[in-house]
Design an enzyme around this catalytic site. Structure first.
Site, short mmCIF file in Angstrom:
data_model
loop_
_atom_site.label_atom_id
_atom_site.label_comp_id
_atom_site.label_asym_id
_atom_site.label_seq_id
_atom_site.Cartn_x
_atom_site.Cartn_y
_atom_site.Cartn_z
N CYS A 174 33.33 31.92 33.06
CA CYS A 174 34.08 32.80 33.85
C CYS A 174 32.98 33.36 35.01
O CYS A 174 31.81 33.48 34.72
CB CYS A 174 34.35 34.02 33.05
SG CYS A 174 35.33 35.49 33.89
N LEU A 175 33.74 33.59 36.27
CA LEU A 175 32.80 33.93 37.34
C LEU A 175 32.12 35.45 37.02
O LEU A 175 31.18 35.81 37.47
CB LEU A 175 33.59 33.87 38.75
CG LEU A 175 33.71 32.48 39.11
CD1 LEU A 175 34.80 32.56 40.24
CD2 LEU A 175 32.50 32.06 39.66
N HIS A 202 43.55 32.12 30.72
CA HIS A 202 42.46 32.89 31.14
C HIS A 202 42.57 33.99 32.25
O HIS A 202 42.10 34.90 32.31
CB HIS A 202 41.36 32.03 31.45
CG HIS A 202 40.05 32.54 31.81
ND1 HIS A 202 38.83 32.42 30.89
CD2 HIS A 202 39.66 33.33 32.83
CE1 HIS A 202 37.84 32.94 31.73
NE2 HIS A 202 38.30 33.53 32.63
N GLU A 203 43.15 33.28 33.18
CA GLU A 203 43.22 34.46 34.59
C GLU A 203 44.33 35.51 34.29
O GLU A 203 44.07 36.67 34.88
CB GLU A 203 43.65 33.50 35.74
CG GLU A 203 42.80 32.69 36.18
CD GLU A 203 41.40 33.12 36.37
OE1 GLU A 203 41.03 34.15 36.54
OE2 GLU A 203 40.28 32.05 36.16
N HIS A 231 42.78 38.44 32.62
CA HIS A 231 42.18 39.44 33.51
C HIS A 231 43.08 40.50 34.26
O HIS A 231 42.61 41.61 34.19
CB HIS A 231 41.49 38.38 34.94
CG HIS A 231 40.26 37.79 34.52
ND1 HIS A 231 38.81 38.40 34.11
CD2 HIS A 231 39.74 36.78 34.52
CE1 HIS A 231 38.06 37.58 33.96
NE2 HIS A 231 38.63 36.60 34.36
N GLY A 260 39.05 29.22 39.08
CA GLY A 260 40.16 30.30 39.04
C GLY A 260 39.53 31.66 39.38
O GLY A 260 38.41 31.96 38.99
N GLN A 299 38.88 40.58 39.28
CA GLN A 299 37.33 40.41 39.41
C GLN A 299 36.82 40.60 40.57
O GLN A 299 35.79 40.89 40.75
CB GLN A 299 37.39 38.73 39.17
CG GLN A 299 37.60 38.42 37.96
CD GLN A 299 37.42 36.93 37.68
OE1 GLN A 299 38.61 36.19 37.92
NE2 GLN A 299 36.40 36.23 37.28
C1 QAP Z 1 38.03 30.28 34.33
O1 QAP Z 1 36.18 30.03 35.60
C2 QAP Z 1 38.14 29.26 33.30
O2 QAP Z 1 29.20 30.69 34.47
C3 QAP Z 1 37.58 29.94 35.63
O3 QAP Z 1 27.42 30.26 36.21
C4 QAP Z 1 36.91 28.33 33.19
O4 QAP Z 1 35.81 29.34 37.70
C5 QAP Z 1 38.98 28.68 32.73
C6 QAP Z 1 31.56 29.70 37.04
C7 QAP Z 1 36.74 27.22 32.24
C8 QAP Z 1 38.94 27.69 31.81
C9 QAP Z 1 38.08 26.88 31.71
C10 QAP Z 1 31.16 30.02 35.90
C11 QAP Z 1 30.45 29.38 38.03
C12 QAP Z 1 32.95 29.53 37.24
C13 QAP Z 1 29.88 30.31 35.50
C14 QAP Z 1 35.27 29.64 36.72
C15 QAP Z 1 28.63 29.98 36.42
C16 QAP Z 1 29.45 29.85 37.70
C17 QAP Z 1 33.90 29.80 36.28
CO CO Z 2 37.36 34.69 34.56
#
Ligand code: QAP
Ligand code: CO
Length: 169
Positions: free
Chosen positions: A93-94, A135-136, A139, A46, A51
């Site tokens: 989270c990215l 979550h998004e 943001h 996401g 971001q």
């Molecule tokens: C949001 O998160 C999310 O730490 C999206 O080193 C995440 O795409 C919503 C990512 C989990 C619900 C549950 C995170 C990639 C990606 C990192 C992501 C990383 C590399 C996170």
């Molecule tokens: Co995020």
């Protein structure tokens, strides 16, 4: 198409409240395409426009294993269907790379948004998709998942990321 730079916590620009999209035009569709390219490259499930430092109410999500189910949410709105039924999930989270913490959010929601054609649609997602949309949308309101954890944990994450950013500079 372009891969865009992702802002990282504690960048103050992540605290910006995004503005509604007035018209879903080619500029917005280009933004959506760039957001998908950036998210898939990361890889992530996401990404909110906030971001990538674009403060418009646009979110892209793909929670599928094969990364073949892209979802676009423009001006998304969430209605909580059962405020008592919460779901705990280890979120990442990215914009907070390398850190995961458990967050509790409503499990039953309805999302209404515009798609990339400007058409309104509604969804009653469950599981990971329901978590991800909330979550998004956070943001777009300048909120991060680390805002839900203890100050001590948040400070520790902030210090570690600040140190990484200094070493990158
Ligand atoms: C949001 O998160 C999310 O730490 C999206 O080193 C995440 O795409 C919503 C990512 C989990 C619900 C549950 C995170 C990639 C990606 C990192 C992501 C990383 C590399 C996170
Ligand atoms: Co995020």
């Amino acid at each position: 198409m372009a891969i865009l730079e992702i802002l990282e916590f504690p960048d103050p620009r992540l605290r910006t409240t995004a503005t509604p999209v007035a018209e879903v035009n080619d500029e917005i569709r280009q933004l959506v395409a760039d957001m998908f390219e950036t998210m898939y490259a990361a890889p992530g499930i996401g990404l909110a426009a906030t971001q990538i430092n674009v403060h418009k109410r646009v979110v892209v999500i793909d929670v599928s294993e094969a990364q073949d189910q892209p979802l676009v949410f423009i001006n998304p709105q969430i209605e909580v269907l059962d405020a008592e039924l919460l779901h705990e999930y280890d979120e990442g989270c990215l914009s907070v790379p390398g850190f995961y913490e458990t967050v509790s959010r409503p499990e039953r929601i309805r999302v209404t948004a515009l798609d990339a054609d400007g058409q309104e649609f509604s969804l009653e997602p469950d599981g990971l998709l329901a978590v991800c949309i909330q979550h998004e949308l956070d943001h777009l309101n300048g909120k991060l998942f680390v805002d839900y954890i203890s100050t001590m944990k948040r400070q520790r994450i902030r210090k570690k990321l600040e140190k990484q950013h200094r070493q990158q500079a």
